[in-house]
Enzyme design. Sequence first.
Site, PDB file in Angstrom:
ATOM      1  N   GLU A 200       0.603  -1.229   0.227  1.00 15.15           N
ATOM      2  CA  GLU A 200       0.018   0.208   0.135  1.00 15.15           C
ATOM      3  C   GLU A 200       0.915   0.843   0.171  1.00 15.15           C
ATOM      4  O   GLU A 200       2.365   0.706   0.360  1.00 15.15           O
ATOM      5  CB  GLU A 200      -0.800  -0.036   1.444  1.00 15.15           C
ATOM      6  CG  GLU A 200      -1.717  -0.714   1.558  1.00 15.15           C
ATOM      7  CD  GLU A 200      -3.055  -1.267   2.552  1.00 15.15           C
ATOM      8  OE1 GLU A 200      -3.990  -1.110   2.159  1.00 15.15           O
ATOM      9  OE2 GLU A 200      -2.639  -0.823   3.664  1.00 15.15           O
ATOM     10  N   ARG A 296     -10.716 -10.162  17.494  1.00 17.63           N
ATOM     11  CA  ARG A 296     -10.864 -10.516  18.959  1.00 17.63           C
ATOM     12  C   ARG A 296     -10.672  -9.406  20.036  1.00 17.63           C
ATOM     13  O   ARG A 296     -10.853  -8.120  20.024  1.00 17.63           O
ATOM     14  CB  ARG A 296      -9.167 -11.215  18.730  1.00 17.63           C
ATOM     15  CG  ARG A 296      -8.111 -10.208  18.318  1.00 17.63           C
ATOM     16  CD  ARG A 296      -7.069 -10.758  18.656  1.00 17.63           C
ATOM     17  NE  ARG A 296      -5.767 -10.271  17.789  1.00 17.63           N
ATOM     18  CZ  ARG A 296      -4.797  -9.397  18.458  1.00 17.63           C
ATOM     19  NH1 ARG A 296      -5.488  -8.434  19.307  1.00 17.63           N
ATOM     20  NH2 ARG A 296      -4.073  -8.150  17.291  1.00 17.63           N
TER      21      ARG A 296
END
Length: 687
Positions: A200, A296
């Site tokens: 990116e 999570r």
Amino acid sequence: MFNKILIANRGEIACRVATTARRLGVKTVAVYSDADAQAAHVQACDEAVALGGLAAQDSYLRWERILAAARATGAQAVHPGYGFLSENEDFARACAEAGLVFIGPPPAAIAAMGSKAAAKALMSQAGVPLVPGYHGDDNDPALLAREAERIGYPVLIKASAGGGGRGMRRVDRAEDFAAALASCQREAQASFGNAHVLVERYVTRPRHIEIQVFADAHGHCIHLGERDCSVQRRHQKVLEESPAPGLSAERRAEMGAAAVAAAQAVGYVGAGTVEFIAEPTTDGDIRFYFMEMNTRLQVEHPVTEAVTGFDLVEWQLRVASGEPLAITQDRVTLTGHAIEARICAENPDAGFLPATGTLGVLRWPEHVAFRRNADMERFHEPAPVRVDAGVRQGDAISPHYDSMVAKLIVWGEDRAQALARLDAALRDTHILGLQTNVTFLRRVAASASFTGADLDTALIERERAVLFEQPGLPLSWAAAGVIAWALAREAGQEGADPWSRRDGWRLHGGAQRRFDLLERAATPVHHTVTLLRHHRGTLGLRLGSGAPGSSAAGADQVLRWRGLGDDRFEVQLDDTRQVLCVHALGQQRAVFSATGSLVLEDFDPIAHAADGATEGGRLTAPMPGKVIALLAKAGQTVEAGQPLAVMEAMKMEHTLCAPRAGTVAELLYAVGDQVGEGAELLRLAEA
């Protein structure tokens, strides 16, 4: 609610889950490696099952053993904590197939968000803005290099699976891309079992802002505000805070809505974090891009708990057992300001090199544990200081797991009060036996950029001049503390008769007593300190320093001291007074004050009289670990600073460079070998 759960993790998160479960009347089962047989989380649970092995891949990642332990102990559910198997869709699916509840999102949600590339494709379809880049499946190095050229340097290579800064490299030049890519893929494969990466555009002056989301199995999903996690080293978080400074209510609502939409798009259940990268706009606002979703609980969740008053671990257990969320979005408010500091075993001045050793002294600031209201919905008044630790004094920090020792969380009515409490709490955190980043954290929190909320992921590099290689407590104060400690200890050993006194009294006047102290540094320095007892009963301090065995006289200072108990002393040098805390560990004497600390060692000049010059120019292992790459061959001529080897320790890669120019005479280890700290990896001869 469950009767018994198994905690498939270690450290402070395993202790936290065990504490919360006990409060709810739920029994817990710990699992542990050979290295953790006596660990705090094992003692915190009702039962414990050995997994065997030392490294994570031989213990905490062996999920077939974990499932067998759950069946053998009658556990109904498995809490994965964070890290290890917490984002492993195969493990979540295996739990369901074994009739166990996985306390986390469904396997399909983990799969959808577990791959950064797949998650970005999903977010693109949902209209969430993305950083320009390449997120495809083809990882051919030549293709990735072309994509990097198309995107434009600097670029960021990121492991598609996992997180925590592992498998991530910034690349500024095309000629460095291939080596950075290979390193990222090795680290990603070792950490997550998946070498796939994406590329990116590197966002300049980026802020890392994440949104805490929570969803139940009944279709309800809310967000609990944001955390700013911009202060990072090696792409791993150092300080986290909530709320994010300078974030408008409008932008918070916009980012929160985007995070909830992302969670709902994958049928999410439980605690999760949607992470955004943000960059400033010319009008003083920010533009944000979706980065990833962590499926999570996050390490930094306590700051969200501090400002919302909700217990996210309790929510996890209740939602996993089928209960709906008791809170709607309109009831979520952020009160005050919270900051978390990650205390790690590492040496910031040596590139954050991880440290190993035994916690010979471990003193926390005054703090409180969780306190709950009768309705179990919110905490009592936020605790000013909280410590989440999975270690105790005497425990060892090994090379087999990550370097985090504990989390220190503070709350204040506003950011200024939280900053003051953070500095005081770090000042009162005393660790001896291995190197930590506690002093470094104090410097970061006191830096102009952090106090002024000028935040981005380059803050540490920008403030380098005031963060690294800074002097600690001045030698005169450290020596005074050591002397006060020694005199107090000797006074406690004296008898009632005058002949056992050790005060140095002389019939014909004053007396002198010499202390030899060694300061460990890149070049150890031997200090001679003379305690002067004048005939009038006053004390004086004279400093001398130089190379081992030498002494240079310094000016005398008037010394006064008195004991305050608990290894604390009020010490006065001339007209200045400080309170010092002195801890002894073997030959080490650590002196802590409000202004800094310094560790000195008792030094016997006679015992070291035969010490010669150390052998220079050696390439040695700075910590225990595994050799994963050798970048030079025998007979090869190398330059000073040239990368020669790569080691893996505490889940991270560490490149070792030539200490001087020369010729590689002999390779002493091979790729894959485990080496101890200080092991010579190769021999360098003169060029």
